[in-house]
Design a protein around this motif. Structure first.
Motif, PDB file in Angstrom:
ATOM      1  N   ASP A  80      -1.551  -5.056  -3.002  1.00  0.00           N
ATOM      2  CA  ASP A  80      -3.359  -3.952  -2.765  1.00  0.00           C
ATOM      3  C   ASP A  80      -3.334  -3.762  -2.084  1.00  0.00           C
ATOM      4  OD1 ASP A  80      -2.215  -2.708  -4.820  1.00  0.00           O
ATOM      5  OD2 ASP A  80      -3.550  -4.053  -6.195  1.00  0.00           O
ATOM      6  N   THR A  81      -4.662  -3.123  -0.848  1.00  0.00           N
ATOM      7  CA  THR A  81      -5.085  -2.817   0.088  1.00  0.00           C
ATOM      8  C   THR A  81      -6.320  -1.872   0.280  1.00  0.00           C
ATOM      9  OG1 THR A  81      -5.363  -2.344   2.601  1.00  0.00           O
ATOM     10  CG2 THR A  81      -3.804  -1.006   1.098  1.00  0.00           C
ATOM     11  N   VAL A  82      -7.856  -2.287   0.575  1.00  0.00           N
ATOM     12  CA  VAL A  82      -8.345  -1.458   0.646  1.00  0.00           C
ATOM     13  C   VAL A  82      -9.088  -0.509   2.532  1.00  0.00           C
ATOM     14  CG1 VAL A  82     -10.985  -1.871   1.341  1.00  0.00           C
ATOM     15  CG2 VAL A  82      -9.679  -2.964  -0.742  1.00  0.00           C
ATOM     16  N   CYS A  83      -8.778   0.473   2.255  1.00  0.00           N
ATOM     17  CA  CYS A  83      -8.707   0.934   3.939  1.00  0.00           C
ATOM     18  C   CYS A  83     -10.055   2.036   3.699  1.00  0.00           C
ATOM     19  CB  CYS A  83      -7.687   2.334   3.726  1.00  0.00           C
ATOM     20  SG  CYS A  83      -5.785   1.580   3.505  1.00  0.00           S
ATOM     21  N   ILE A  84     -10.851   1.422   4.665  1.00  0.00           N
ATOM     22  CA  ILE A  84     -12.953   2.016   4.552  1.00  0.00           C
ATOM     23  C   ILE A  84     -12.181   3.341   5.899  1.00  0.00           C
ATOM     24  CG2 ILE A  84     -14.397   2.095   5.253  1.00  0.00           C
ATOM     25  CD1 ILE A  84     -13.877   0.351   2.425  1.00  0.00           C
TER      26      ILE A  84
END
Length: 201
Positions: free
Chosen positions: A145-149
């Motif tokens: 899992d990752t977070v992309c802004i």
């Protein structure tokens, strides 16, 4: 709990710009790390020379310092911008150094997570997915899992969560014709949007 007992997270910003969005994103992430973890931020990516196999017999001091910090960490967190649809050259170069020698590198088996920010609608998703793949090829234990802004804003709004398995392109690509709702969303593919160019850091 003492510093000796705490788990250490080595943090790397893929942008060289001092006020980059990804540096801000990384600092936000560091602010919410549980108290039993310590974060060390890498400041020397710009000083790491281009990878050259001829230099492996006498590794440059900047490379040795970076690899020592990775080796001493329990995990690595990378915040990457997206340049021309992929990973910035200086970040890829650092991974190339850290992945050597392959069988015994400091990345082998190291838990690694990747997050990213970009003004484009995909939020650096292509770069994040590429870096996850590169780290996995390097022997790292990549966290899915990752977070992309997608634009400079607080990570509490507008974040896009994209698991590694989503990078294979199994669902329609992201388009700005379908703007993300506020909050965290799971998405299916990396972005091929033309706005994801070398204008993010």
């Amino acid at each position: 709990m003492t510093d000796h007992d705490a788990q250490r997270i080595f943090c790397i910003v893929g942008s060289l710009r001092s006020q980059s969005n990804n540096r801000r994103l990384l600092h936000e992430a560091m602010d919410v790390v549980p108290a039993q973890h310590l974060c060390d931020e890498n400041q020397g990516l710009k000083a790491v020379p281009p990878f050259d196999a001829d230099d492996e017999s006498a590794v440059p001091g900047e490379v040795d310092e970076m690899c020592s910090l990775i080796a001493a960490a329990d995990a690595v967190l990378v915040a990457t911008p997206e340049y021309n649809g992929s990973v910035p050259g200086q970040l890829k170069n650092a991974v190339d150094w850290a992945s050597r020698p392959f069988a015994t590198s400091v990345l082998r088996g190291k838990p690694c997570a990747v997050i990213g920010a970009s003004p484009g609608p995909g939020g650096a998703r292509s770069a994040v997915c590429d870096l996850q793949r590169i780290l996995e090829r390097s022997g790292a234990d990549v966290i899915a899992d990752t977070v992309c802004i997608p634009e400079p804003r607080s990570s509490s709004t507008g974040a896009t969560v994209c698991p590694t398995r989503a990078c294979a392109g199994t669902s329609p690509p992201y388009s700005n014709r379908s703007s993300p709702q506020r909050g965290v969303q799971r998405t299916g593919t990396r972005s091929n949007h033309p706005n994801e160019k070398r204008r993010s850091s």
